[in-house]
Scaffold this motif. Structure first.
Motif, mmCIF file in Angstrom:
data_model
loop_
_atom_site.group_PDB
_atom_site.id
_atom_site.type_symbol
_atom_site.label_atom_id
_atom_site.label_comp_id
_atom_site.label_asym_id
_atom_site.label_seq_id
_atom_site.Cartn_x
_atom_site.Cartn_y
_atom_site.Cartn_z
ATOM 1 N N LEU A 4 63.079 25.551 -52.715
ATOM 2 C CA LEU A 4 63.138 26.858 -53.396
ATOM 3 C C LEU A 4 63.523 26.722 -54.867
ATOM 4 C CD1 LEU A 4 64.885 29.169 -50.738
ATOM 5 C CD2 LEU A 4 62.472 29.188 -51.382
ATOM 6 N N LEU A 5 63.516 25.531 -55.385
ATOM 7 C CA LEU A 5 64.018 25.333 -56.758
ATOM 8 C C LEU A 5 62.901 25.172 -57.781
ATOM 9 C CD1 LEU A 5 67.102 23.067 -55.964
ATOM 10 C CD2 LEU A 5 66.999 25.546 -56.260
ATOM 11 N N GLY A 6 61.680 25.519 -57.390
ATOM 12 C CA GLY A 6 60.561 25.475 -58.326
ATOM 13 C C GLY A 6 59.763 24.191 -58.202
ATOM 14 N N GLY A 7 58.630 24.157 -58.912
ATOM 15 C CA GLY A 7 57.742 22.997 -58.839
ATOM 16 C C GLY A 7 56.571 23.218 -59.766
ATOM 17 N N GLY A 36 52.102 24.041 -60.115
ATOM 18 C CA GLY A 36 51.142 25.030 -59.614
ATOM 19 C C GLY A 36 51.625 26.463 -59.777
ATOM 20 N N VAL A 37 51.350 27.259 -58.763
ATOM 21 C CA VAL A 37 51.694 28.672 -58.827
ATOM 22 C C VAL A 37 53.218 28.859 -58.857
ATOM 23 C CG1 VAL A 37 51.643 29.230 -56.370
ATOM 24 C CG2 VAL A 37 50.816 30.872 -57.977
ATOM 25 N N ASP A 38 53.930 27.982 -58.202
ATOM 26 C CA ASP A 38 55.403 28.016 -58.184
ATOM 27 C C ASP A 38 55.950 27.882 -59.616
ATOM 28 O OD1 ASP A 38 57.958 28.020 -57.122
ATOM 29 O OD2 ASP A 38 57.857 25.971 -56.336
ATOM 30 N N GLY A 39 55.444 26.909 -60.349
ATOM 31 C CA GLY A 39 55.873 26.709 -61.729
ATOM 32 C C GLY A 39 55.560 27.920 -62.586
ATOM 33 N N ALA A 40 54.364 28.477 -62.393
ATOM 34 C CA ALA A 40 53.941 29.636 -63.196
ATOM 35 C C ALA A 40 54.831 30.846 -62.900
ATOM 36 C CB ALA A 40 52.471 29.960 -62.906
ATOM 37 N N ILE A 41 55.159 31.059 -61.630
ATOM 38 C CA ILE A 41 56.002 32.210 -61.252
ATOM 39 C C ILE A 41 57.406 32.057 -61.822
ATOM 40 C CG2 ILE A 41 57.201 33.191 -59.231
ATOM 41 C CD1 ILE A 41 54.457 33.156 -57.799
ATOM 42 N N HIS A 42 57.968 30.868 -61.737
ATOM 43 C CA HIS A 42 59.316 30.671 -62.287
ATOM 44 C C HIS A 42 59.320 30.772 -63.820
ATOM 45 C CE1 HIS A 42 62.048 29.869 -58.943
ATOM 46 N NE2 HIS A 42 61.008 29.352 -58.315
ATOM 47 N N ARG A 43 58.280 30.267 -64.459
ATOM 48 C CA ARG A 43 58.217 30.378 -65.934
ATOM 49 C C ARG A 43 58.173 31.829 -66.370
ATOM 50 N NH1 ARG A 43 55.005 26.003 -65.730
ATOM 51 N NH2 ARG A 43 53.090 27.216 -65.616
ATOM 52 N N ARG A 44 57.284 32.578 -65.730
ATOM 53 C CA ARG A 44 57.094 33.970 -66.153
ATOM 54 C C ARG A 44 58.222 34.868 -65.636
ATOM 55 N NH1 ARG A 44 52.232 37.475 -66.950
ATOM 56 N NH2 ARG A 44 53.215 39.257 -67.947
ATOM 57 N N GLY A 45 58.743 34.560 -64.458
ATOM 58 C CA GLY A 45 59.813 35.390 -63.872
ATOM 59 C C GLY A 45 61.157 35.181 -64.551
ATOM 60 N N GLY A 46 61.357 33.956 -65.058
ATOM 61 C CA GLY A 46 62.585 33.677 -65.785
ATOM 62 C C GLY A 46 63.741 33.283 -64.878
ATOM 63 N N HIS A 77 58.819 34.126 -51.389
ATOM 64 C CA HIS A 77 58.604 32.680 -51.412
ATOM 65 C C HIS A 77 58.271 32.218 -50.002
ATOM 66 C CE1 HIS A 77 60.688 32.511 -55.373
ATOM 67 N NE2 HIS A 77 61.334 33.553 -54.872
ATOM 68 N N THR A 78 57.200 31.466 -49.873
ATOM 69 C CA THR A 78 56.862 30.893 -48.566
ATOM 70 C C THR A 78 56.481 29.439 -48.768
ATOM 71 O OG1 THR A 78 55.574 31.239 -46.527
ATOM 72 C CG2 THR A 78 54.406 31.566 -48.608
ATOM 73 N N VAL A 79 56.686 28.652 -47.731
ATOM 74 C CA VAL A 79 56.429 27.208 -47.841
ATOM 75 C C VAL A 79 55.243 26.858 -46.961
ATOM 76 C CG1 VAL A 79 57.395 24.897 -47.591
ATOM 77 C CG2 VAL A 79 58.889 26.818 -48.190
ATOM 78 N N GLY A 80 54.130 26.522 -47.600
ATOM 79 C CA GLY A 80 52.948 26.116 -46.861
ATOM 80 C C GLY A 80 53.080 24.683 -46.356
ATOM 81 N N PRO A 81 52.283 24.347 -45.330
ATOM 82 C CA PRO A 81 52.263 22.964 -44.843
ATOM 83 C C PRO A 81 51.425 22.079 -45.764
ATOM 84 C CG PRO A 81 50.737 24.314 -43.584
ATOM 85 C CD PRO A 81 51.390 25.240 -44.566
ATOM 86 N N VAL A 82 51.837 20.833 -45.904
ATOM 87 C CA VAL A 82 51.005 19.830 -46.572
ATOM 88 C C VAL A 82 49.820 19.556 -45.646
ATOM 89 C CG1 VAL A 82 50.929 17.445 -47.406
ATOM 90 C CG2 VAL A 82 53.003 18.814 -47.734
ATOM 91 N N TYR A 83 48.611 19.505 -46.189
ATOM 92 C CA TYR A 83 47.427 19.255 -45.358
ATOM 93 C C TYR A 83 47.496 17.868 -44.717
ATOM 94 C CZ TYR A 83 42.643 18.703 -43.853
ATOM 95 O OH TYR A 83 41.518 18.488 -43.097
ATOM 96 N N SER A 84 47.075 17.803 -43.455
ATOM 97 C CA SER A 84 46.990 16.513 -42.764
ATOM 98 C C SER A 84 45.613 16.377 -42.133
ATOM 99 C CB SER A 84 48.060 16.445 -41.668
ATOM 100 O OG SER A 84 47.767 15.394 -40.776
ATOM 101 N N ILE A 133 47.621 29.712 -50.558
ATOM 102 C CA ILE A 133 48.756 28.865 -50.164
ATOM 103 C C ILE A 133 48.256 27.522 -49.620
ATOM 104 C CG2 ILE A 133 50.755 28.698 -48.599
ATOM 105 C CD1 ILE A 133 50.720 31.851 -48.583
ATOM 106 N N SER A 134 48.897 26.455 -50.047
ATOM 107 C CA SER A 134 48.625 25.062 -49.606
ATOM 108 C C SER A 134 47.321 24.469 -50.136
ATOM 109 C CB SER A 134 48.641 24.914 -48.071
ATOM 110 O OG SER A 134 49.961 24.998 -47.576
ATOM 111 N N ALA A 135 46.536 25.266 -50.872
ATOM 112 C CA ALA A 135 45.203 24.772 -51.280
ATOM 113 C C ALA A 135 45.200 24.080 -52.640
ATOM 114 C CB ALA A 135 44.202 25.930 -51.267
ATOM 115 N N GLY A 136 46.373 23.790 -53.183
ATOM 116 C CA GLY A 136 46.458 23.063 -54.451
ATOM 117 C C GLY A 136 47.103 21.710 -54.222
ATOM 118 N N ILE A 137 48.329 21.591 -54.696
ATOM 119 C CA ILE A 137 49.070 20.325 -54.596
ATOM 120 C C ILE A 137 49.195 19.881 -53.131
ATOM 121 C CG2 ILE A 137 51.384 19.330 -54.967
ATOM 122 C CD1 ILE A 137 51.445 21.215 -57.542
ATOM 123 N N TYR A 138 49.288 20.811 -52.198
ATOM 124 C CA TYR A 138 49.431 20.454 -50.785
ATOM 125 C C TYR A 138 48.115 20.072 -50.103
ATOM 126 C CZ TYR A 138 54.464 21.497 -50.565
ATOM 127 O OH TYR A 138 55.830 21.476 -50.719
ATOM 128 N N GLY A 139 47.015 20.128 -50.856
ATOM 129 C CA GLY A 139 45.803 19.421 -50.455
ATOM 130 C C GLY A 139 44.892 20.061 -49.425
#
Ligand code: AR6
Length: 171
Positions: free
Chosen positions: A26-29, A31-41, A80-87, A120-126
Motif C-alpha cells: 500500500l506504499l505506492g509503486g 504504473g497507475v499506482d505511481g500516477a495516483i499517488h503523484r496526483r493525489g499527494g 486500493h486493490t491488489v491484483g494477482p501477478v500473472y502466472s 488491474i494486473s494488466a501492466g507490471i503484473y503481466g
C-alpha cells in the motif's frame, strides 16, 4: 449499472471513486499506482500508512480492497486493490475477479455512485490484456452493486480495443 469505456488517464476522472492497482505494501509503486499517488499527494500515502499500521501489518492480501481519501485527485475516494501477478502455470483468475468484486463492495459501503477502474494486473503484473479485459468486464457485469456508473479507464489503444471486445461479447 451502466458500463462505459474511456481511453485516457484515470487520475483525471471526475468520479466518486478511483480504483488503484496497488501492491500489498500500500506504499505506492509504478504504473497507475505511481500516477495516483503523484496526483493525489501525501494525504493518500498518509492514510495508506495508517491503514498498514492499524489493519494490514502483513500487507493487503491479493484480491482484497480498501478505501482512502483521494487527496488532490478529482475524486472522493481511492479504492486500493491488489491484483494477482500473472502466472502461466497457475490460474489466478479468481483473485483478479475478486479485485473487481471487492472494490464494488467497498464502493457500495461508501455510497459511491460512480467508479473508475484501470485494467488491474494488466501492466507490471503481466496479465495478457484480452484475458484481463474478459475477467474485468465479465465480473463487473454480473456483480450485484448499487453503483450506477462504472467506467473502465484504459491507458492504451490496445487496452481500449480489448475491453471493447469484452463488452461486445456480453451484450
Ligand atoms: N490511467 C489509467 N491506466 C493506467 C495509467 C493511468 N494513469 N497508468 C498505467 N495504466 P499497472 P498492475 C494502465 O502496471 O499490472 C505498481 O508498481 C497500464 O497501462 O499500473 O496491476 C503497483 O505498485 C495497464 O494497462 O498495474 C504494483 O506493484 C494497467 O493500468 C504493480 O504495479 C495496469 O498496469 C501492479 O501492477
Amino acid at each position: 449499472m451502466e458500463i462505459t469505456l474511456v481511453l485516457g488517464d484515470i487520475t483525471e476522472q471526475r468520479v466518486d471513486a478511483v480504483v488503484n492497482a496497488a501492491n500489498s505494501s500500500l506504499l505506492g509503486g509504478g504504473g497507475v499506482d505511481g500516477a495516483i499517488h503523484r496526483r493525489g499527494g501525501p494525504a493518500v500515502l498518509d492514510e495508506c500508512r495508517r491503514l498498514r499500521a492499524s489493519h494490514y501489518g502483513g500487507g493487503l492480501p491479493t484480491g482484497q480492497a480498501v478505501a482512502t481519501t483521494a487527496g488532490e485527485l478529482p475524486a472522493r475516494w481511492v479504492i486500493h486493490t491488489v491484483g494477482p501477478v500473472y502466472s502461466k502455470t497457475a490460474d489466478r483468475s479468481d483473485l483478479l475477479a475478486s479485485c473487481y468484486r471487492e472494490s464494488l463492495r467497498v464502493a457500495d459501503e461508501l455510497g459511491v455512485a460512480s467508479i473508475a477502474f484501470p485494467a488491474i494486473s494488466a501492466g507490471i503484473y503481466g496479465w495478457p490484456m484480452e484475458d484481463a479485459a474478459r475477467i474485468a468486464v465479465g465480473t463487473v457485469s454480473v456483480t450485484p452493486a448499487l453503483v450506477g456508473d462504472v467506467r473502465f479507464v484504459l491507458f492504451t489503444e490496445d487496452a481500449y480495443t480489448a475491453f471493447g471486445k469484452a463488452l461486445a461479447s456480453i451484450a
